[in-house]
Write a protein that holds these residues in place. Structure first.
Motif, PDB file in Angstrom:
ATOM      1  N   VAL A 163     -10.670   0.263   0.714  1.00 41.37           N
ATOM      2  CA  VAL A 163     -10.049   1.521   1.142  1.00 41.37           C
ATOM      3  C   VAL A 163      -9.227   2.007  -0.051  1.00 41.37           C
ATOM      4  O   VAL A 163      -8.349   1.284  -0.519  1.00 41.37           O
ATOM      5  CB  VAL A 163      -9.123   1.308   2.363  1.00 41.37           C
ATOM      6  CG1 VAL A 163      -8.476   2.621   2.772  1.00 41.37           C
ATOM      7  CG2 VAL A 163      -9.902   0.700   3.523  1.00 41.37           C
ATOM      8  N   ARG A 181       0.819  -1.209   0.000  1.00 50.12           N
ATOM      9  CA  ARG A 181       0.000   0.000   0.000  1.00 50.12           C
ATOM     10  C   ARG A 181       0.858   1.267   0.000  1.00 50.12           C
ATOM     11  O   ARG A 181       0.615   2.196  -0.746  1.00 50.12           O
ATOM     12  CB  ARG A 181      -0.823  -0.067   1.280  1.00 50.12           C
ATOM     13  CG  ARG A 181      -1.513   1.187   1.655  1.00 50.12           C
ATOM     14  CD  ARG A 181      -2.473   0.944   2.796  1.00 50.12           C
ATOM     15  NE  ARG A 181      -3.590   1.822   2.545  1.00 50.12           N
ATOM     16  CZ  ARG A 181      -4.551   1.565   1.686  1.00 50.12           C
ATOM     17  NH1 ARG A 181      -4.574   0.435   1.021  1.00 50.12           N
ATOM     18  NH2 ARG A 181      -5.510   2.434   1.469  1.00 50.12           N
ATOM     19  N   GLU A 182       1.914   1.269   0.840  1.00 52.97           N
ATOM     20  CA  GLU A 182       2.739   2.468   0.994  1.00 52.97           C
ATOM     21  C   GLU A 182       3.379   2.866  -0.335  1.00 52.97           C
ATOM     22  O   GLU A 182       3.385   4.031  -0.716  1.00 52.97           O
ATOM     23  CB  GLU A 182       3.835   2.230   2.035  1.00 52.97           C
ATOM     24  CG  GLU A 182       4.674   3.462   2.279  1.00 52.97           C
ATOM     25  CD  GLU A 182       5.805   3.210   3.276  1.00 52.97           C
ATOM     26  OE1 GLU A 182       6.590   2.283   3.080  1.00 52.97           O
ATOM     27  OE2 GLU A 182       5.881   3.967   4.257  1.00 52.97           O
ATOM     28  N   SER A 237      -7.731   7.940   9.547  1.00 54.52           N
ATOM     29  CA  SER A 237      -7.179   6.905   8.671  1.00 54.52           C
ATOM     30  C   SER A 237      -6.078   6.154   9.395  1.00 54.52           C
ATOM     31  O   SER A 237      -5.351   6.716  10.219  1.00 54.52           O
ATOM     32  CB  SER A 237      -6.622   7.547   7.403  1.00 54.52           C
ATOM     33  OG  SER A 237      -5.604   8.466   7.716  1.00 54.52           O
ATOM     34  N   TRP A 238      -5.970   4.885   9.079  1.00 51.69           N
ATOM     35  CA  TRP A 238      -4.986   4.003   9.694  1.00 51.69           C
ATOM     36  C   TRP A 238      -4.425   3.097   8.611  1.00 51.69           C
ATOM     37  O   TRP A 238      -5.147   2.696   7.690  1.00 51.69           O
ATOM     38  CB  TRP A 238      -5.681   3.141  10.773  1.00 51.69           C
ATOM     39  CG  TRP A 238      -4.943   1.874  11.087  1.00 51.69           C
ATOM     40  CD1 TRP A 238      -5.021   0.675  10.415  1.00 51.69           C
ATOM     41  CD2 TRP A 238      -3.988   1.675  12.129  1.00 51.69           C
ATOM     42  NE1 TRP A 238      -4.193  -0.241  10.980  1.00 51.69           N
ATOM     43  CE2 TRP A 238      -3.534   0.337  12.049  1.00 51.69           C
ATOM     44  CE3 TRP A 238      -3.488   2.501  13.143  1.00 51.69           C
ATOM     45  CZ2 TRP A 238      -2.596  -0.185  12.918  1.00 51.69           C
ATOM     46  CZ3 TRP A 238      -2.562   1.975  14.015  1.00 51.69           C
ATOM     47  CH2 TRP A 238      -2.108   0.632  13.908  1.00 51.69           C
ATOM     48  N   ALA A 239      -3.130   2.764   8.719  1.00 47.95           N
ATOM     49  CA  ALA A 239      -2.559   1.748   7.829  1.00 47.95           C
ATOM     50  C   ALA A 239      -1.369   1.107   8.507  1.00 47.95           C
ATOM     51  O   ALA A 239      -0.700   1.737   9.342  1.00 47.95           O
ATOM     52  CB  ALA A 239      -2.136   2.372   6.503  1.00 47.95           C
ATOM     53  N   SER A 240      -1.092  -0.141   8.170  1.00 45.36           N
ATOM     54  CA  SER A 240       0.091  -0.824   8.702  1.00 45.36           C
ATOM     55  C   SER A 240       0.567  -1.876   7.714  1.00 45.36           C
ATOM     56  O   SER A 240      -0.207  -2.367   6.881  1.00 45.36           O
ATOM     57  CB  SER A 240      -0.224  -1.491  10.046  1.00 45.36           C
ATOM     58  OG  SER A 240      -0.932  -2.694   9.825  1.00 45.36           O
ATOM     59  N   GLU A 241       1.835  -2.188   7.793  1.00 45.48           N
ATOM     60  CA  GLU A 241       2.420  -3.284   7.013  1.00 45.48           C
ATOM     61  C   GLU A 241       3.415  -4.015   7.902  1.00 45.48           C
ATOM     62  O   GLU A 241       4.169  -3.388   8.647  1.00 45.48           O
ATOM     63  CB  GLU A 241       3.154  -2.764   5.771  1.00 45.48           C
ATOM     64  CG  GLU A 241       2.264  -2.128   4.732  1.00 45.48           C
ATOM     65  CD  GLU A 241       3.070  -1.527   3.567  1.00 45.48           C
ATOM     66  OE1 GLU A 241       4.234  -1.936   3.367  1.00 45.48           O
ATOM     67  OE2 GLU A 241       2.525  -0.644   2.888  1.00 45.48           O
ATOM     68  N   GLU A 263      -0.940  -6.581   5.541  1.00 46.17           N
ATOM     69  CA  GLU A 263      -1.294  -5.159   5.496  1.00 46.17           C
ATOM     70  C   GLU A 263      -2.683  -4.931   6.067  1.00 46.17           C
ATOM     71  O   GLU A 263      -3.582  -5.736   5.852  1.00 46.17           O
ATOM     72  CB  GLU A 263      -1.238  -4.723   4.026  1.00 46.17           C
ATOM     73  CG  GLU A 263      -1.544  -3.285   3.746  1.00 46.17           C
ATOM     74  CD  GLU A 263      -1.533  -3.024   2.242  1.00 46.17           C
ATOM     75  OE1 GLU A 263      -0.528  -3.331   1.571  1.00 46.17           O
ATOM     76  OE2 GLU A 263      -2.561  -2.552   1.727  1.00 46.17           O
ATOM     77  N   THR A 264      -2.855  -3.813   6.775  1.00 49.38           N
ATOM     78  CA  THR A 264      -4.199  -3.405   7.173  1.00 49.38           C
ATOM     79  C   THR A 264      -4.399  -1.940   6.806  1.00 49.38           C
ATOM     80  O   THR A 264      -3.431  -1.178   6.707  1.00 49.38           O
ATOM     81  CB  THR A 264      -4.431  -3.543   8.698  1.00 49.38           C
ATOM     82  OG1 THR A 264      -3.604  -2.581   9.378  1.00 49.38           O
ATOM     83  CG2 THR A 264      -4.086  -4.929   9.203  1.00 49.38           C
ATOM     84  N   ALA A 265      -5.647  -1.558   6.608  1.00 52.46           N
ATOM     85  CA  ALA A 265      -5.971  -0.148   6.375  1.00 52.46           C
ATOM     86  C   ALA A 265      -7.417   0.083   6.787  1.00 52.46           C
ATOM     87  O   ALA A 265      -8.259  -0.820   6.685  1.00 52.46           O
ATOM     88  CB  ALA A 265      -5.754   0.224   4.918  1.00 52.46           C
ATOM     89  N   ASP A 277      -8.275  10.298   4.907  1.00 54.39           N
ATOM     90  CA  ASP A 277      -9.701  10.089   4.614  1.00 54.39           C
ATOM     91  C   ASP A 277     -10.307  11.444   4.271  1.00 54.39           C
ATOM     92  O   ASP A 277     -11.151  11.977   4.991  1.00 54.39           O
ATOM     93  CB  ASP A 277     -10.416   9.450   5.818  1.00 54.39           C
ATOM     94  CG  ASP A 277     -11.888   9.187   5.523  1.00 54.39           C
ATOM     95  OD1 ASP A 277     -12.214   8.900   4.349  1.00 54.39           O
ATOM     96  OD2 ASP A 277     -12.717   9.295   6.451  1.00 54.39           O
TER      97      ASP A 277
END
Lengths: 382, 382, 382
Positions: free
Chosen positions: A204, A124-125, A271-275, A262-264, A210
């Motif tokens: 997403v 995603r990043e 907004s949130w995201a992680s890898e 990955e989450t988003a 967002d």
């Protein structure tokens, strides 16, 4: 030769001219042809240095003040012959590099095809355009884990069974030699797969923050994996290269297997995201194996949603990233902590970002070292 | 990623398409968005050589006949979001170089802002586009005294108090590393200032000649100064470099201070311009100081204003330039004397220039040497 | 400088926007200005290698599978000031090379002028755009015999005396240093001439195949010759270079004289073309002379013209080429035999080509060697 090209298709089509967030749009009246033209400029000021530190010696560099054109893009996309036969190319004017050039057949949502050169949808990043990020640029993870742009073919789509049964998939065969390659080193291709569960019923978008203030939450969990054999251990806009510690340049030298989780999530301006990454590099010549790991978490908020005094165009965003360049040495850790403020004059199309980052590197044989970096960036699309 | 970009601004705007001297113009009906697209081609024939001689050895080169695409430019400019938020980029297609990319806020005549990369407004000769010159190219002074394009930020404007109280000012902070730089060598920036008195009440445009046959005279006197510390002693389209005699390439090696005094005048088809330069180069490593000097004067005339037999599109122009590469050695002088004829098919947008130049170099240790050069040039904008 | 450019031509012209096979077309209402914008993408898959073998060692290369963007072109053409003052430029985005940039005065069919950089009209095979070929790419002859793109001036035209008295001519003086050159090595230019007899009363267009299904036959015989003195023995998109066996790089080292005899014919979906070459290379330093020879014949057929079951968009094409790198050694022969199928989705503007080629090289001192190559290519214009 252009002189003869009118012979085969002499008819002229009536057309329209429009302007949208994609730039100026030329379109034929029958809807079969469309071309969007847009440019994007990213101006950056950085002190004491722009690049993330790579090794400990980067902390000892003298102070600099850098003002530069960091990105200058020309973007042309559209469709031709049919509304579902799409194309897109993006050229980096400041370095004279062709970044994207791809053709897409997007006739059905559940079965699309892509061929050409593009940013692999591995993370995603990396996939989010540099113009739609929340921070000034990508995290410490990107250098070590991205596979960047590759040339090849892909099948992808969205499978919507209603409600929580909403999935995206991507599967690609790529040359695995990076952006701008004209050869493969061997007969082995790069293989890529990604599976994404949109468990609240919708995707997403691949865009930071967002900004549309989603009134319904959206969330995804994705897993993606890559396998490749090539002379390279990392990829960037410059093409294939090597991580520090890997010096080989032979054909077929490195077999790299990597995956990420990955989450988003987005909801009402938050907004949130992680890898979470693992990457295994096998040197086929020296028969050595290295396992790298890392993760980042990031969040942003358009705080005027809850705080009355907070200006509407202002977003606050934070990020924490951790990279372990060799998981077998538990003391080797590289950390990044960053806070950023975005002022959206016109969403991501015209925004000012200010960012403060602290890097902290530790190594079992060296003293711990750290650095504070300040960056200011204007990103504007025309 | 272009796929998601429509989410943030789905509305389409009605637009217009026009053609002017800036090329084809796409514009939205509400006046907020405009994009001009133009291309320019400069074809040049030169004998026995195209480049100005730099050292005495250049006089001994064998004869050549050169026909070449000297410049091939793609120019895109316009405004976005607001009529006063302007942008402009220019790309050299034949060498694949991004020349200009700048954003301008031009809301009030007396207070404008500019950021990006552009030709610093230090000298009139360099700032005038290569497509709007009267001679085939710039004078012998340009190589030694121009600071060319730089990246940075600027404030500028026109202060009009009525009558002779008409002034222009420019002040900029720049990286001082030249076109295309992505780093600064140290924390020292380049500083630039220019002050111009339009003592007949209006500016002389940055364009060669007086093609509009001004019925009222216009004249300016300007003084401009630059200070910079970098590894470079000269700048060109290729970026930073060194004058002959300066071999250093260390960070912060050279501190360069320079100023120039400029005049320009136009009236009824006659045009005049001059620059007088001083440039001090301090080598911070070897602690040596060099002072360079030079000047040029140039004039042109659309002689059909007084001579009935003279063709209307024909201009005659002359130039004399003198450079002293080291003012402490009074015998070292480089001279250029040139005459040119321009045939303006469509003003500067489509013109043919023929030029004859005599170079004469003298040096205290070498015999005097000279050379005659002939050049023919077509410059055409599309 | 764009800021002043409106001074000279403030009037705006009403314009039209259209789409044709040349792409989107912007045009002013008075017919004086027109600009066409188009892009072309060529995606290629090749196994075991894409390039034609050059020496015997190329047969021993390990197998590769290559998928790549082979060509990515931006094409802008049109006319300005007058309908007969035309321009055209073409830029290779994937390698950042300016290919064509030329201005043409095409006021009368029998007397036209061209200046700039373009593919010299020496051979039909090279002059036909890579997007309008019948095979995946040009034959084994091209590397050794093409003079590719050059910079210079040309006069050309069509002399139509009615019936069989129909001729085309081209005569050019060129720098002879190849694409992108900015200097000439000496005062000697390249001279080029071509004379073509359209003995059935009309030209065969410079485009592969007979996609318009000509109801009247067209045929040509042409002879063309080139003379040049330079450091080079071959030319390509990369500029000047040397054939294997020629190592010199001195100014004026090689005097190359070459000619070719060409035929072409189209009728009812059938197409034929051939070239017969001789090239003499004189090394002015070592006083050695080498004579190269070669020929190809190629034919294609849209077989649905005679076979009912054959799909209408499908063309079959074949080619045989033979090169003798040194005519004094009768055993040194390089051969290529190829078969291709084209599926024309939208004529040459959108087509899929599949090709099978057999190379066979023989040498008096080495064992004969051969290779089979498979290629698949999508060529699409936007």
């Amino acid at each position: 030769q252009e002189l003869d090209s009118t012979l085969t298709n002499p008819e002229k089509k009536e057309t329209f001219l429009n302007h949208t967030s994609k730039g100026f749009i030329l379109a034929s009246e029958d809807g079969k042809y469309e071309m969007q033209i847009a440019a994007r400029l990213q101006l950056r000021f950085a002190v004491p240095d722009d690049q993330d530190p790579i090794t400990f010696s980067d902390f000892a560099n003298q102070d600099q003040r850098i003002f530069k054109i960091n990105r200058a893009r020309l973007k042309v996309g559209g469709h031709a012959y049919q509304p579902w036969l799409k194309y897109y190319f993006e050229y980096e004017l400041s370095r004279s590099l062709l970044l994207d050039y791809r053709v897409m057949i997007e006739k059905w949502p559940w079965l699309n095809f892509k061929a050409g050169q593009w940013k692999v949808e591995f993370t995603r990043e990396r996939f989010i355009s540099s113009g739609e990020q929340q921070m000034v640029d990508r995290s410490l993870l990107n250098r070590k884990f991205t596979v960047d742009r590759q040339q090849g073919v892909e099948v992808y789509g969205n499978l919507d069974g209603g409600g929580i049964a909403n999935f995206n998939y991507w599967a690609a065969a790529l040359t695995g030699m990076g952006r701008g390659a004209t050869q493969n080193d061997d007969s082995k291709m790069m293989y890529f797969g990604r599976f994404q569960w949109n468990f609240l019923g919708r995707e997403v978008p691949f865009s930071g923050g967002d900004l549309t203030i989603s009134q319904k939450p959206a969330a995804i969990i994705a897993i993606a994996a890559i396998s490749n054999t090539s002379p390279y251990t990392r990829f960037s806009t410059s093409g294939g290269g090597n991580l520090s510690g890997f010096e080989g340049t032979n054909d077929s030298q490195y077999t790299v297997n990597q995956y990420q989780l990955e989450t988003a999530f987005i909801y009402k301006g938050f907004s949130w995201a992680s890898e979470f990454h693992r990457k295994n590099i096998l040197d086929n010549f020296d028969e050595e194996e290295t396992l790298l790991g890392g993760f980042y978490i990031t969040a942003g908020y358009l705080a005027h949603q809850t705080l009355n005094f907070w200006p509407e165009p202002l977003e606050i965003a934070v990020r924490y990233a951790e990279v372990r360049p060799d998981l077998s040495i538990s003391n080797n850790i590289q950390r990044e902590t960053a806070i950023a403020f975005n002022w959206f004059f016109a969403d991501h199309k015209n925004k000012l970002t200010t960012e403060l980052t602290r890097f902290k590197f530790q190594d079992q044989e060296l003293a711990q070292d750290d650095e504070i970096r300040f960056r200011l960036q204007l990103d504007i699309s025309f």
